[in-house]
Scaffold this motif. Structure first.
Motif, PDB file in Angstrom:
ATOM      1  N   UNK A  19       1.110  -0.910  -0.124  1.00  0.00           N
ATOM      2  CA  UNK A  19       0.362  -0.364  -0.328  1.00  0.00           C
ATOM      3  C   UNK A  19       1.169   1.617  -0.300  1.00  0.00           C
ATOM      4  N   UNK A  20       1.882   0.776   0.610  1.00  0.00           N
ATOM      5  CA  UNK A  20       2.405   2.236   0.464  1.00  0.00           C
ATOM      6  C   UNK A  20       3.350   2.834  -0.562  1.00  0.00           C
ATOM      7  N   UNK A  21       3.770   0.991  -1.197  1.00  0.00           N
ATOM      8  CA  UNK A  21       4.748   1.498  -1.938  1.00  0.00           C
ATOM      9  C   UNK A  21       3.754   2.587  -3.763  1.00  0.00           C
ATOM     10  N   UNK A  22       2.478   1.598  -3.648  1.00  0.00           N
ATOM     11  CA  UNK A  22       1.528   2.257  -4.556  1.00  0.00           C
ATOM     12  C   UNK A  22       0.854   3.635  -3.972  1.00  0.00           C
ATOM     13  N   UNK A  23       1.099   4.172  -2.501  1.00  0.00           N
ATOM     14  CA  UNK A  23       0.828   5.623  -2.845  1.00  0.00           C
ATOM     15  C   UNK A  23       2.392   6.263  -3.317  1.00  0.00           C
ATOM     16  N   UNK A  80       2.110   6.140  -6.996  1.00  0.00           N
ATOM     17  CA  UNK A  80       0.744   7.284  -7.436  1.00  0.00           C
ATOM     18  C   UNK A  80       1.475   8.748  -7.477  1.00  0.00           C
ATOM     19  N   UNK A  81       2.356   9.035  -6.735  1.00  0.00           N
ATOM     20  CA  UNK A  81       3.442  10.453  -6.757  1.00  0.00           C
ATOM     21  C   UNK A  81       3.632  10.368  -7.516  1.00  0.00           C
ATOM     22  N   UNK A  82       4.937   9.714  -7.892  1.00  0.00           N
ATOM     23  CA  UNK A  82       6.202  10.106  -8.605  1.00  0.00           C
ATOM     24  C   UNK A  82       6.046  10.059 -10.080  1.00  0.00           C
ATOM     25  N   UNK A 119       8.895   6.993 -13.372  1.00  0.00           N
ATOM     26  CA  UNK A 119       9.740   5.849 -12.486  1.00  0.00           C
ATOM     27  C   UNK A 119       9.546   4.269 -11.840  1.00  0.00           C
ATOM     28  N   UNK A 120       7.690   4.553 -11.623  1.00  0.00           N
ATOM     29  CA  UNK A 120       7.252   3.716 -11.619  1.00  0.00           C
ATOM     30  C   UNK A 120       7.159   2.013 -12.053  1.00  0.00           C
ATOM     31  N   UNK A 121       6.881   2.249 -13.255  1.00  0.00           N
ATOM     32  CA  UNK A 121       7.271   1.670 -14.593  1.00  0.00           C
ATOM     33  C   UNK A 121       8.528   0.965 -14.454  1.00  0.00           C
ATOM     34  N   UNK A 171      -4.950   5.095  -5.726  1.00  0.00           N
ATOM     35  CA  UNK A 171      -4.673   6.105  -5.693  1.00  0.00           C
ATOM     36  C   UNK A 171      -4.750   7.033  -6.339  1.00  0.00           C
ATOM     37  N   UNK A 172      -5.121   6.316  -7.780  1.00  0.00           N
ATOM     38  CA  UNK A 172      -5.741   6.955  -8.707  1.00  0.00           C
ATOM     39  C   UNK A 172      -7.266   7.079  -9.174  1.00  0.00           C
ATOM     40  N   UNK A 173      -7.584   8.413 -10.178  1.00  0.00           N
ATOM     41  CA  UNK A 173      -8.913   8.891 -10.473  1.00  0.00           C
ATOM     42  C   UNK A 173      -9.167   8.644 -11.241  1.00  0.00           C
TER      43      UNK A 173
END
Length: 137
Positions: free
Chosen positions: A26-30, A33-35, A39-41, A102-104
């Motif tokens: 969950x923390x990693x997902x958060x 969602x904000x970088x 970078x996430x990929x 965390x996404x809309x």
């Protein structure tokens, strides 16, 4: 599983493990969602590529299956390229999975190709009716 209740008993240490893994993901997902998405990929693809090399059991299994499927048509090098590409794709899927909570809605609409040329589904949803969908790849 206990016979009286039909429920599974999970040891406290196992519960703690599941709890910690859920919180870490969950923390990693958060964070993801904000970088920037790139970078996430990249992080998740590197993580999965690391697992490709670090966990030979699954790498060998994948190579065996790909060889069964393509052994007569492709070289070992091409099969290895498919395996690595698959792990990279799994990394991208992992990043998106972690970002979901965390996404809309707009983010999802950009990611999903929704083809409803006669607007049957959209019309049903606007009327408050349910829709059963089937997707394939």
């Amino acid at each position: 599983m206990t016979e009286e209740t039909g429920a599974y008993y999970i040891r406290p240490a196992q519960r703690l493990k599941y709890f910690l893994v859920r919180k870490m993901l969950g923390a990693l997902g958060f964070v993801f969602a904000h970088v920037p998405e790139s970078v996430s990929y990249s992080v998740c693809q590197c993580l999965l590529l690391f697992s490709y090399y670090a966990v030979p059991r699954y790498r060998r299994l994948m190579m065996k299956h790909l060889t069964i499927a393509f052994g007569n048509e492709m070289s070992d090098r091409d099969i290895r390229r498919i395996a690595i590409g698959t792990y990279k794709n799994y990394g991208k899927n992992l990043a998106e999975f972690l970002m979901f909570p965390s996404r809309r809605r707009e983010w999802f609409e950009k990611k999903v190709n929704f083809n409803d040329p006669r607007f049957h589904i959209r019309t049903a949803l606007e009327k408050g009716k349910g829709v059963v969908g089937l997707g394939a790849h």
